[in-house]
Design a protein around this motif. Sequence first.
Motif, PDB file in Angstrom:
ATOM      1  N   GLN A   1       2.481   1.447   7.896  1.00 35.15           N
ATOM      2  CA  GLN A   1       1.841   1.896   9.128  1.00 35.15           C
ATOM      3  C   GLN A   1       2.729   1.741  10.356  1.00 35.15           C
ATOM      4  OE1 GLN A   1      -1.379   3.461   9.499  1.00 35.15           O
ATOM      5  NE2 GLN A   1      -0.594   3.784   7.440  1.00 35.15           N
ATOM      6  N   TRP A   2       3.455   0.679  10.373  1.00 35.02           N
ATOM      7  CA  TRP A   2       4.392   0.459  11.480  1.00 35.02           C
ATOM      8  C   TRP A   2       5.436  -0.562  11.071  1.00 35.02           C
ATOM      9  CZ3 TRP A   2       3.944  -4.607  13.479  1.00 35.02           C
ATOM     10  CH2 TRP A   2       2.727  -5.263  13.224  1.00 35.02           C
TER      11      TRP A   2
ATOM     12  N   THR B   1      -0.738  -0.413   3.907  1.00 35.40           N
ATOM     13  CA  THR B   1      -1.811  -0.045   4.842  1.00 35.40           C
ATOM     14  C   THR B   1      -1.707  -0.823   6.153  1.00 35.40           C
ATOM     15  OG1 THR B   1      -3.368  -1.712   4.021  1.00 35.40           O
ATOM     16  CG2 THR B   1      -3.329   0.421   2.891  1.00 35.40           C
TER      17      THR B   1
ATOM     18  N   ARG C   1       6.151   3.925  14.002  1.00 39.24           N
ATOM     19  CA  ARG C   1       4.787   3.836  13.466  1.00 39.24           C
ATOM     20  C   ARG C   1       4.391   5.159  12.846  1.00 39.24           C
ATOM     21  NH1 ARG C   1       0.264   3.996  18.316  1.00 39.24           N
ATOM     22  NH2 ARG C   1       0.907   5.967  19.255  1.00 39.24           N
ATOM     23  N   HIS C   2       3.439   5.080  11.948  1.00 36.16           N
ATOM     24  CA  HIS C   2       2.952   6.255  11.237  1.00 36.16           C
ATOM     25  C   HIS C   2       1.547   6.637  11.638  1.00 36.16           C
ATOM     26  CE1 HIS C   2       5.431   7.136   7.370  1.00 36.16           C
ATOM     27  NE2 HIS C   2       5.831   7.820   8.404  1.00 36.16           N
ATOM     28  N   SER C   3       0.919   5.797  12.415  1.00 35.56           N
ATOM     29  CA  SER C   3      -0.505   5.970  12.675  1.00 35.56           C
ATOM     30  C   SER C   3      -0.780   5.722  14.154  1.00 35.56           C
ATOM     31  CB  SER C   3      -1.290   4.964  11.825  1.00 35.56           C
ATOM     32  OG  SER C   3      -2.534   4.682  12.403  1.00 35.56           O
ATOM     33  N   ARG C   4      -1.682   6.501  14.702  1.00 33.16           N
ATOM     34  CA  ARG C   4      -2.009   6.324  16.115  1.00 33.16           C
ATOM     35  C   ARG C   4      -2.816   5.064  16.365  1.00 33.16           C
ATOM     36  NH1 ARG C   4      -0.731   9.987  19.697  1.00 33.16           N
ATOM     37  NH2 ARG C   4       0.136  11.953  18.951  1.00 33.16           N
ATOM     38  N   THR C   5      -3.323   4.483  15.294  1.00 34.10           N
ATOM     39  CA  THR C   5      -4.043   3.224  15.473  1.00 34.10           C
ATOM     40  C   THR C   5      -3.101   2.022  15.387  1.00 34.10           C
ATOM     41  OG1 THR C   5      -4.533   3.067  13.109  1.00 34.10           O
ATOM     42  CG2 THR C   5      -6.144   4.207  14.476  1.00 34.10           C
TER      43      THR C   5
END
Lengths: 103, 103
Positions: free
Chosen positions: A66-67, A41, A83-87
């Motif tokens: 996530q990254w 996560t 990365r996998h998430s825009r956050t």
Amino acid sequence: MAIQFTTTPIDGATLLEFEIDGGICEPSDLANLVPPDVDGTGGVVISGRGPVWLYAALARHYYTTQWVATFDPRLGGAVVTSRHSRTAPPVGSVVELPKKVPE
Amino acid sequence: MAIQFTTTPIDGATLLEFEIDGGICEPSDLANLVPPDVDGTGGVVISGRGPVWLYAALARHYYTTQWVATFDPRLGGAVVTSRHSRTAPPVGSVVELPKKVPE
């Protein structure tokens, strides 16, 4: 195994440090590489003195987190390579690592 | 763009060579990186003089191809760091590159 891993929780990520016994590893070591589990996560920061192909294999291994960032001693920080998430921190950004405190 | 790519078909793969204008690239260059399309039914061999994080980003970019390898000048060949197919060369194997012939 010729490659030892250490994981340390850092802010929002796992610092994954590797150390190569004797400083030299062979391509065939990749076949038996068992990188440790990390908290998916967050991100993963890969650090250690080793060949480009070891970094490429590790970055690939952790691509579901996530990254992923790789430490660059010249920059004194870790560069986010995917990365996998825009956050997550954007690709190309430099993540600073916490200063190590003496134990 | 500060990073130039050249693609050359080799046996069962695409040789992807990069060259960094002036020899120096910045992490922020990753944000605008547009690696060229390759034939995804083969492998990709990444080669060039550049930072670990550029290799990690490129290896990640091409992870959907059959296999990815990074050239290691010390070995004189490319080390396979990931593969998608059991018919691809195994991870950790060294792929020799064709000798360059004068044009």
